[in-house]
Design a protein around this motif. Structure first.
Motif, PDB file in Angstrom:
ATOM      1  N   VAL A  46       1.225  -0.995  -0.046  1.00 21.05           N
ATOM      2  CA  VAL A  46      -0.037  -0.200   0.068  1.00 21.05           C
ATOM      3  C   VAL A  46       0.574   1.390  -0.073  1.00 21.05           C
ATOM      4  O   VAL A  46       2.075   1.364   0.848  1.00 21.05           O
ATOM      5  CB  VAL A  46      -0.934  -0.524   1.548  1.00 21.05           C
ATOM      6  N   ASP A  47       0.037   2.377  -0.729  1.00 17.75           N
ATOM      7  CA  ASP A  47       1.193   3.883  -0.644  1.00 17.75           C
ATOM      8  C   ASP A  47       0.278   4.741  -0.574  1.00 17.75           C
ATOM      9  O   ASP A  47      -1.527   4.407  -0.943  1.00 17.75           O
ATOM     10  CB  ASP A  47       1.690   3.891  -2.238  1.00 17.75           C
ATOM     11  N   LEU A  48       0.651   5.594   0.365  1.00 14.30           N
ATOM     12  CA  LEU A  48      -0.382   6.774   0.891  1.00 14.30           C
ATOM     13  C   LEU A  48       0.660   7.629   1.160  1.00 14.30           C
ATOM     14  O   LEU A  48       0.691   7.728   1.980  1.00 14.30           O
ATOM     15  CB  LEU A  48      -1.087   6.121   2.062  1.00 14.30           C
ATOM     16  N   THR A  49       0.096   8.724   0.324  1.00 17.52           N
ATOM     17  CA  THR A  49       0.997   9.899   0.828  1.00 17.52           C
ATOM     18  C   THR A  49      -0.102  10.841   1.374  1.00 17.52           C
ATOM     19  O   THR A  49      -1.185  11.340   0.896  1.00 17.52           O
ATOM     20  CB  THR A  49       1.898  10.818  -0.476  1.00 17.52           C
ATOM     21  N   VAL A  95     -16.268  15.351   4.089  1.00 19.68           N
ATOM     22  CA  VAL A  95     -15.207  16.173   4.542  1.00 19.68           C
ATOM     23  C   VAL A  95     -13.564  16.194   4.013  1.00 19.68           C
ATOM     24  O   VAL A  95     -12.743  16.415   4.466  1.00 19.68           O
ATOM     25  CB  VAL A  95     -14.834  15.347   6.067  1.00 19.68           C
ATOM     26  N   CYS A  96     -13.925  14.795   2.563  1.00 20.33           N
ATOM     27  CA  CYS A  96     -12.543  14.696   2.245  1.00 20.33           C
ATOM     28  C   CYS A  96     -12.298  14.784   1.035  1.00 20.33           C
ATOM     29  O   CYS A  96     -13.058  15.196   0.038  1.00 20.33           O
ATOM     30  CB  CYS A  96     -11.992  13.010   2.052  1.00 20.33           C
ATOM     31  N   GLU A  97     -10.932  15.084   0.079  1.00 20.14           N
ATOM     32  CA  GLU A  97     -10.556  15.452  -0.739  1.00 20.14           C
ATOM     33  C   GLU A  97      -9.965  14.284  -1.666  1.00 20.14           C
ATOM     34  O   GLU A  97     -10.812  14.741  -2.606  1.00 20.14           O
ATOM     35  CB  GLU A  97      -9.904  17.031  -0.848  1.00 20.14           C
ATOM     36  N   LYS A  98      -9.817  13.844  -1.012  1.00 17.16           N
ATOM     37  CA  LYS A  98      -9.822  12.643  -1.820  1.00 17.16           C
ATOM     38  C   LYS A  98      -9.941  11.299  -1.280  1.00 17.16           C
ATOM     39  O   LYS A  98     -10.223  11.198  -0.344  1.00 17.16           O
ATOM     40  CB  LYS A  98      -7.546  12.218  -1.685  1.00 17.16           C
ATOM     41  N   VAL A  99      -9.662  10.149  -1.673  1.00 20.79           N
ATOM     42  CA  VAL A  99     -10.300   8.388  -1.536  1.00 20.79           C
ATOM     43  C   VAL A  99      -9.448   7.639  -1.406  1.00 20.79           C
ATOM     44  O   VAL A  99      -9.541   7.793  -2.990  1.00 20.79           O
ATOM     45  CB  VAL A  99     -12.019   8.748  -1.555  1.00 20.79           C
ATOM     46  N   MET A 100      -9.238   6.530  -0.869  1.00 18.03           N
ATOM     47  CA  MET A 100      -8.575   5.145  -1.316  1.00 18.03           C
ATOM     48  C   MET A 100      -9.775   4.469  -0.616  1.00 18.03           C
ATOM     49  O   MET A 100     -10.159   4.268   0.293  1.00 18.03           O
ATOM     50  CB  MET A 100      -7.604   5.175  -0.121  1.00 18.03           C
ATOM     51  N   VAL A 101     -10.032   3.193  -1.762  1.00 19.45           N
ATOM     52  CA  VAL A 101     -10.806   2.727  -1.684  1.00 19.45           C
ATOM     53  C   VAL A 101     -10.068   1.008  -1.243  1.00 19.45           C
ATOM     54  O   VAL A 101      -9.160   0.928  -2.508  1.00 19.45           O
ATOM     55  CB  VAL A 101     -11.942   1.632  -2.585  1.00 19.45           C
ATOM     56  N   MET A 102     -10.404   0.474  -0.096  1.00 21.78           N
ATOM     57  CA  MET A 102      -9.296  -0.582  -0.287  1.00 21.78           C
ATOM     58  C   MET A 102     -10.644  -1.930  -0.146  1.00 21.78           C
ATOM     59  O   MET A 102     -11.626  -1.943   0.409  1.00 21.78           O
ATOM     60  CB  MET A 102      -8.916  -0.881   1.671  1.00 21.78           C
ATOM     61  N   TYR A 103      -9.865  -2.724  -0.442  1.00 24.61           N
ATOM     62  CA  TYR A 103     -10.600  -4.046  -0.563  1.00 24.61           C
ATOM     63  C   TYR A 103      -8.918  -5.155  -0.827  1.00 24.61           C
ATOM     64  O   TYR A 103      -8.072  -4.776  -1.470  1.00 24.61           O
ATOM     65  CB  TYR A 103     -10.790  -4.366  -2.235  1.00 24.61           C
ATOM     66  N   ALA A 104      -9.597  -6.385   0.579  1.00 27.66           N
ATOM     67  CA  ALA A 104      -8.713  -7.333   0.573  1.00 27.66           C
ATOM     68  C   ALA A 104      -7.400  -7.162   0.988  1.00 27.66           C
ATOM     69  O   ALA A 104      -5.898  -7.317   0.656  1.00 27.66           O
ATOM     70  CB  ALA A 104      -8.787  -8.508  -0.292  1.00 27.66           C
ATOM     71  N   GLY A 105      -6.700  -5.760   1.701  1.00 21.57           N
ATOM     72  CA  GLY A 105      -5.896  -5.310   2.004  1.00 21.57           C
ATOM     73  C   GLY A 105      -5.014  -4.490   1.102  1.00 21.57           C
ATOM     74  O   GLY A 105      -3.630  -4.205   1.394  1.00 21.57           O
ATOM     75  N   GLU A 106      -5.732  -4.213  -0.242  1.00 20.33           N
ATOM     76  CA  GLU A 106      -4.696  -3.250  -0.789  1.00 20.33           C
ATOM     77  C   GLU A 106      -5.670  -2.514  -1.675  1.00 20.33           C
ATOM     78  O   GLU A 106      -7.243  -2.787  -1.764  1.00 20.33           O
ATOM     79  CB  GLU A 106      -4.663  -4.778  -1.940  1.00 20.33           C
ATOM     80  N   ALA A 107      -4.901  -1.191  -1.658  1.00 22.34           N
ATOM     81  CA  ALA A 107      -5.503   0.201  -2.867  1.00 22.34           C
ATOM     82  C   ALA A 107      -5.729  -0.626  -3.817  1.00 22.34           C
ATOM     83  O   ALA A 107      -5.381  -1.181  -4.581  1.00 22.34           O
ATOM     84  CB  ALA A 107      -5.144   1.188  -2.697  1.00 22.34           C
TER      85      ALA A 107
END
Length: 675
Positions: A29-32, A223-235
């Motif tokens: 997973v990458d998240l900045t 409340v959010c400008e960006k969204v990450m959708v996760m499934y089974a431990g990955e984006a």
């Protein structure tokens, strides 16, 4: 570009299974996150949302370990920090607001003392300045009378007030980033809307980064400008909120949107078939392939990378262009609506309930509570009907359910079930057949399932008590009930701790229906579930209604869920009824000013649809002694008549009645203007 506050690269987290294999919970997973950014992380339970958020502050649950990748906070590797360094960061530069603020507050300490501990750990302020700073923080989160709140214990505050205290404590260290793990789950719609507005304002004022974990896509949209959708431990999908929520380029995200009930739609949401793979069970292909409408051989053979999908988003899907053609919400089946035949199921006649314990002199002279918690509740529900009970926290919804279930004796009035017009007040006074006819399903299944009993033992209790079953007959009936709630016989040997939240709630429903009740009381049974499990629960309740002609009293803060399932709706404020009527009428026009406040506060999964709040952000501890219960917050108050005279019931036709001094024509006009 400036250094990110949180920088996660190729992070994999997992645990060692019984066979000695490493099983991943997070996969590459990458998240900045930069200063001032707000990013939402969404997905079903078990998708890795909370694990990712907690890893960003250097915390992993027991048994988990970092398999690969890195996490940096303000440019430094957070897992390379010592325990002492991490403690100085957490609560200071990095704040956390947990899901259940009540559990994070020490019940035996006053609010001021708890917040002083946070200041002592994370601020250089002298102790002489603690009180002024705490009162300032309590004021910043818009708590009424901060000086009074300072001296109160947590149990003396409402759920919304406790959550504001948790926010104030997280802000005490003036954090660079704030992690929020489902902080508004279980809050009513108006309290939630006000708290989200508060968080948006604070993030802007302080230029804070926010990472918001939630299964509520309406909250994320707000409340959010960006969204990450996760499934089974990955984006599987990430990008700007508008792109992800309006026209998502991944089948899973579209399935989540289809699982959400809509306020403008009376259809049941579409439940997502199947379940996510267990840790280590995703195989070499796409983890979502077994549940995906677009899946092909290529999806099962290889795991897709995150691919550019337009509008600034990236999707982990070989066929993301085709995903846009899939349904994305609001097209589910019609619920089974009841045609009243007059057969009585539940009758409340002038019921009043008080939590105040009368003293010796009160009992001696026959004095009761001057202002009972719930008062004058008169309702009639017919067999096979679903009545939704709605209102803010503290409105008396759960209190009424407890009185019907015999868990809380009423102070006055009568409760009748079926032809039994005078039901004994408490469980201890009721006969087995009376107990069998009424079953209750609680908000949190952990509170009602014995953690030391297997599912078999949990189901056996009502079957032995009411049907005198044993041996093979008991086993066969238990399996039959489990299959009805879409679980199998292999669940019988499991303990509650070995089940997911949705599975536990299914077991609680199975136990309730094992008694073959005539009336089922549902107390916020979907509030803590992710949207896909919630949709499955609503479908399940609707199926039981078809099979058993079950009568429900359904309590929920989620007005869209209530609309999807209920035949009629009763609106409560401060333990007093304001409005009763068929669902379509109550959700239409005219409506009580308080009903309009609730409906206008509902969040939709669309960043352009903001809630239209129409009442002051005030928590009332008790209703006024006379006049309209809503008088102190009503924007349409007429004057002295609202303060001194109880409002009349006005008949809007077709069983729709509204208790208000405002004439129906004016209510109708006002509702049209507000929309």
């Amino acid at each position: 570009m400036a250094t990110p506050i949180i920088d996660i690269r190729n992070l994999s987290v997992g645990f060692t299974g019984r066979a000695g294999l490493t099983l991943p919970v997070l996969r590459n997973v990458d998240l900045t996150v930069h200063r001032g950014e707000s990013i939402g992380i969404v997905g079903e339970s078990g998708s890795g949302k909370s694990t990712l958020a907690l890893a960003s502050m250097g915390f992993l649950k027991q048994g988990l370990r970092v398999i690969g990748g890195r996490v940096r906070f303000n440019g430094e590797d957070i897992f390379a920090r010592s325990r002492q360094e991490l403690e100085s960061i957490r609560g200071g530069q990095l704040g956390l607001i947990p899901q259940n603020s009540g559990q994070s507050l020490t019940p035996t300490m006053r609010i001021g003392a708890q917040m002083a501990e946070a200041l002592e750990l994370h601020c250089s302020l002298p102790k002489s300045g603690f009180r002024a700073r705490i009162i300032e923080l309590l004021g910043q989160v818009r708590l009424p009378d901060p000086e009074v709140i300072y001296n109160r214990y947590p149990h003396e505050l409402s759920g919304g007030q406790q959550q504001r205290v948790a926010i104030a404590m997280a802000l005490a260290g003036e954090p660079d980033a704030l992690l929020l793990d489902e902080p508004t789950t279980g809050l009513d719609v108006t309290t939630q809307a006000h708290i989200l507005e508060l968080l948006r304002d604070l993030a802007r004022e302080r230029n804070m980064a926010m990472v918001y974990v939630s299964h509520d896509l309406g909250v994320i949209a707000r409340v959010c400008e960006k969204v990450m959708v996760m499934y089974a431990g990955e984006a599987v999908l990430q990008g700007p909120t508008a792109a992800v929520l309006r026209d998502p380029a991944h089948p899973y995200a579209r399935a989540l949107l289809a699982s959400i009930p809509r306020l403008c739609d009376s259809h049941l949401p579409i439940a997502l078939d199947g379940r996510p793979p267990p840790p280590g069970g995703a195989g070499d292909g796409c983890a979502f392939a077994p549940r995906c409408a677009l899946a092909r051989e290529a999806c099962r053979a290889a795991r897709p990378d995150l691919l550019e999908a337009g509008q600034g988003s990236q999707a982990r899907c070989f066929f993301h262009e085709e995903a846009h053609a899939l349904a994305a919400g609001g097209t589910g089946a019609d619920p089974l609506h009841h045609r009243p035949d007059g057969t009585p199921a539940l009758a409340l006649d002038g019921v009043s309930i008080s939590y105040a314990a009368p003293g010796f002199l009160d009992r001696l002279f026959g004095r009761g509570d001057d202002v009972p918690t719930v008062d004058g509740i008169t309702l009639k529900i017919t067999s096979g009907e679903t009545l939704g009970l709605v209102g803010e926290s503290g409105s008396g919804k759960s209190t009424i359910l407890k009185a019907v279930a015999g868990l809380l004796p009423p102070a006055g009035g009568r409760i009748g079930v079926g032809e039994d017009t005078g039901l004994p007040a408490t469980v201890e006074q009721r006969r087995p057949e009376q107990l069998r006819r009424i079953q209750m399903i609680f908000q949190n299944p952990d509170d009602s399932l014995n953690p030391r009993h297997t599912v078999a033992e949990i189901l056996a209790q009502p079957l032995r008590l009411y049907d005198r079953l044993s041996g093979q007959a008991l086993f066969d009936r238990s399996v039959e009930i489990l299959e009805t709630v879409r679980l199998g016989a292999h669940y019988l040997d499991r303990l509650p701790g070995q089940l997911s939240g949705g599975e536990k709630q299914r077991v609680a429903i199975a136990r309730a229906f094992a008694a073959e009740p005539e009336l089922v009381l549902c107390d916020e049974i979907t509030s803590a579930l992710d949207v896909s499990v919630q949709a499955a629960m609503l479908e399940l309740l609707n199926d039981f209604k078809k099979l058993k002609d079950t009568t429900y009293v359904f309590v929920s803060h989620d007005l869209a869920v209530v609309r999807a399932l209920s035949d009629r709706v009763a609106v409560l404020y401060q333990g007093r009824l304001c409005e009763i009527g068929p669902t379509e009428k109550v959700y239409g026009s005219p409506s009580h000013p308080y009903t309009s406040v609730l409906l206008n506060a509902v969040l939709e999964p669309d960043p352009d649809k903001a809630p239209a709040l129409m009442a002051e952000d005030v928590v009332e501890l008790s209703p006024p002694a006379q006049g309209c219960p809503f008088q102190r917050r009503c924007k349409r108050r007429l004057g002295a008549i609202c303060d001194t005279e109880a409002p009349p019931w006005r008949d809007a036709g077709e069983g729709h009645v509204i208790r208000c001094h405002i004439p129906l024509d004016d209510l109708d006009t006002g509702a049209a203007e507000q929309s």
